[in-house]
Design an enzyme around this catalytic site. Structure first.
Site, PDB file in Angstrom:
ATOM      1  N   GLU A  77      -5.815 -21.039  -0.855  1.00 57.03           N
ATOM      2  CA  GLU A  77      -4.993 -19.889  -0.481  1.00 57.03           C
ATOM      3  C   GLU A  77      -5.438 -19.275   0.841  1.00 57.03           C
ATOM      4  O   GLU A  77      -5.153 -18.117   1.126  1.00 57.03           O
ATOM      5  CB  GLU A  77      -5.015 -18.868  -1.617  1.00 57.03           C
ATOM      6  CG  GLU A  77      -4.336 -19.440  -2.872  1.00 57.03           C
ATOM      7  CD  GLU A  77      -4.474 -18.580  -4.101  1.00 57.03           C
ATOM      8  OE1 GLU A  77      -5.491 -17.881  -4.230  1.00 57.03           O
ATOM      9  OE2 GLU A  77      -3.558 -18.614  -4.936  1.00 57.03           O
ATOM     10  N   TYR A 123      -7.054   8.668  -4.290  1.00 60.89           N
ATOM     11  CA  TYR A 123      -7.874   7.562  -3.824  1.00 60.89           C
ATOM     12  C   TYR A 123      -7.076   6.297  -3.554  1.00 60.89           C
ATOM     13  O   TYR A 123      -7.412   5.521  -2.653  1.00 60.89           O
ATOM     14  CB  TYR A 123      -9.018   7.319  -4.808  1.00 60.89           C
ATOM     15  CG  TYR A 123      -9.915   8.522  -4.863  1.00 60.89           C
ATOM     16  CD1 TYR A 123     -10.834   8.768  -3.847  1.00 60.89           C
ATOM     17  CD2 TYR A 123      -9.778   9.459  -5.876  1.00 60.89           C
ATOM     18  CE1 TYR A 123     -11.622   9.901  -3.856  1.00 60.89           C
ATOM     19  CE2 TYR A 123     -10.566  10.600  -5.895  1.00 60.89           C
ATOM     20  CZ  TYR A 123     -11.490  10.818  -4.883  1.00 60.89           C
ATOM     21  OH  TYR A 123     -12.250  11.957  -4.887  1.00 60.89           O
TER      22      TYR A 123
END
Length: 216
Positions: A77, A123
């Site tokens: 990948e 966050y």
């Protein structure tokens, strides 16, 4: 620090964070891959390697043209990794996981393809930004890279449909922390599914982006 010493340190950093993620269940078996930029190319974890048991000397190295020049064969990948480096200036590392909750979100038929990890906490806005869902292609298909390049660097993180998350950051530590934040937010999404969840509003998101300058 010399180029060789810097590369050696980067190899050790990849091994340390990869083992940490494996031991905490963010990746299993031989799934997932990590890459990091070095002075003269790219380091990529090997294909079919377990992130919990990497040998720093066997991590693959590619030159600046993407040719394999050292170490074991790189992850199949590698296309998706290179696409982030080529389109997002400042990218120093890329983390691809098959982590449970983010992968689950990537399998849901009603996931919003343009914003698949909602802003539930400050966050995820600060460390990840808006996450794009990309269409399914088989693992290792070069079209992965084409789809990420087509985004023009607009996203630091994507979900590959029925596959898992890919996150870019300025270095290995930053990319790993962002990938973990994405996974934990995906867990919240599923825990809260069907409940009247409160998301951060546009003004709150704008303030976070202004103060913390998160990924585009």
């Amino acid at each position: 620090m010399s180029g060789a010493a810097s590369e050696a340190r980067t190899r050790e950093t990849i091994v340390r964070f990869a083992r940490s993620m494996f031991e905490r269940g963010f990746t299993v078996g031989s799934s997932g891959n990590i890459s990091a930029a070095v002075e003269d190319g790219l380091l990529v974890t090997p294909t079919n390697a377990c992130l919990g048991f990497l040998d720093p000397a066997r991590i693959a190295k590619l030159d600046r043209d993407g040719r394999h020049i050292a170490g074991d064969p790189p992850s199949k990948e590698v296309f998706l990794h290179r696409a982030f480096y080529e389109t997002r200036p400042g990218t120093g590392a890329v983390v691809h996981l098959h982590s449970t909750y983010a992968t689950a979100i990537s399998c849901l038929a009603d996931t919003d393809p343009d914003d698949c990890i909602p802003p539930l906490t400050p966050y995820v806005v600060m460390r990840v930004g808006r996450v794009k869902l990309l269409p399914y292609v088989r693992p290792g298909d070069p079209r992965m890279g084409h789809m990420i390049r087509a985004l023009g660097g607009s996203h630091a993180a994507v979900l590959l449909a029925n596959h898992g998350p890919v996150v870019a950051g300025k270095d290995v530590e930053t990319a790993v922390y962002a990938a973990e934040e994405l996974e934990e937010t995906a867990k919240l999404v599923l825990v809260l599914r069907g409940q009247p969840a409160r998301r951060l509003d546009a003004a709150q998101i704008e303030e976070l982006e202004r103060v913390f300058s998160p990924p585009r």
